[in-house]
Design a protein around this motif. Structure first.
Motif, short mmCIF file in Angstrom:
data_model
loop_
_atom_site.label_atom_id
_atom_site.label_comp_id
_atom_site.label_asym_id
_atom_site.label_seq_id
_atom_site.Cartn_x
_atom_site.Cartn_y
_atom_site.Cartn_z
N TYR A 132 62.78 67.83 36.57
CA TYR A 132 62.77 66.79 37.60
C TYR A 132 61.33 66.40 37.94
N LYS A 133 61.06 65.11 38.05
CA LYS A 133 59.77 64.63 38.55
C LYS A 133 60.05 64.02 39.91
N ILE A 134 59.45 64.60 40.95
CA ILE A 134 59.74 64.22 42.33
C ILE A 134 58.45 63.93 43.07
N ASP A 135 58.45 62.84 43.82
CA ASP A 135 57.35 62.51 44.71
C ASP A 135 57.79 62.82 46.13
N VAL A 136 57.07 63.73 46.78
CA VAL A 136 57.41 64.15 48.14
C VAL A 136 56.53 63.39 49.12
N MET A 137 57.18 62.83 50.14
CA MET A 137 56.48 62.10 51.20
C MET A 137 56.85 62.72 52.54
N ASP A 138 56.27 62.24 53.62
CA ASP A 138 56.48 62.85 54.93
C ASP A 138 57.95 63.05 55.27
N ASP A 139 58.74 62.00 55.19
CA ASP A 139 60.12 62.07 55.66
C ASP A 139 61.17 61.93 54.57
N ASN A 140 60.75 61.82 53.31
CA ASN A 140 61.73 61.66 52.25
C ASN A 140 61.11 62.05 50.90
N PHE A 141 61.86 61.80 49.84
CA PHE A 141 61.34 62.05 48.50
C PHE A 141 61.88 60.99 47.56
N ASN A 142 61.21 60.85 46.42
CA ASN A 142 61.64 59.94 45.38
C ASN A 142 61.86 60.75 44.11
N LEU A 143 63.09 60.70 43.60
CA LEU A 143 63.38 61.29 42.31
C LEU A 143 63.00 60.27 41.26
N SER A 144 61.91 60.50 40.57
CA SER A 144 61.39 59.55 39.60
C SER A 144 62.16 59.61 38.29
N TYR A 145 62.34 60.82 37.75
CA TYR A 145 63.11 60.96 36.52
C TYR A 145 63.67 62.36 36.39
N ILE A 146 64.65 62.46 35.51
CA ILE A 146 65.16 63.76 35.06
C ILE A 146 65.12 63.72 33.53
N ASP A 147 64.52 64.74 32.94
CA ASP A 147 64.62 64.94 31.50
C ASP A 147 65.61 66.07 31.27
N ILE A 148 66.65 65.78 30.51
CA ILE A 148 67.66 66.79 30.19
C ILE A 148 67.36 67.27 28.78
N ASN A 149 66.96 68.52 28.67
CA ASN A 149 66.57 69.11 27.39
C ASN A 149 67.73 69.93 26.84
N THR A 150 68.23 69.52 25.67
CA THR A 150 69.35 70.18 25.02
C THR A 150 68.96 70.53 23.59
N PRO A 151 69.75 71.34 22.92
CA PRO A 151 69.44 71.64 21.51
C PRO A 151 69.45 70.37 20.63
N GLN A 152 70.18 69.35 21.04
CA GLN A 152 70.25 68.10 20.27
C GLN A 152 69.07 67.18 20.55
N GLY A 153 68.31 67.45 21.59
CA GLY A 153 67.16 66.63 21.93
C GLY A 153 67.03 66.41 23.42
N LYS A 154 66.12 65.51 23.77
CA LYS A 154 65.84 65.23 25.18
C LYS A 154 66.48 63.91 25.58
#
Length: 85
Positions: free
Chosen positions: A56-78
């Motif tokens: 997970y790539k997350i930007d944390v701010m004072d009162d909230n956060f932003n989930l920028s991306y999720i990379d799901i890594n599996t044996p078949q790839g990302k």
């Protein structure tokens, strides 16, 4: 909150991940990880089973956060799930 959970699940499925995911579980896990975090950008890893992990790539701010991306890594790839678009 149900709308946020559903959005997370839909984005992951649209990106091509066929496994079961819970938007609520992902959201709760992120909240637990950033509970005491200072403002800034963070990368968190979460092992889902023996051969799958989420990054997970997350930007944390004072009162909230932003989930920028999720990379799901599996044996078949990302699988990249971009939440900023």
């Amino acid at each position: 909150m149900e709308e946020i959970y559903r959005l997370i699940e839909e984005k992951i499925k649209e990106a091509g991940h066929e496994g079961n995911v819970s938007g609520k579980d992902i959201y709760d896990e992120i909240c637990d990880q950033i509970e005491e975090a200072e403002n800034g950008s963070y990368i968190f890893m979460s092992k889902k089973d023996d051969d799958v992990f989420f990054e997970y790539k997350i930007d944390v701010m004072d009162d909230n956060f932003n989930l920028s991306y999720i990379d799901i890594n599996t044996p078949q790839g990302k699988i990249h799930v971009d939440f900023d678009n």
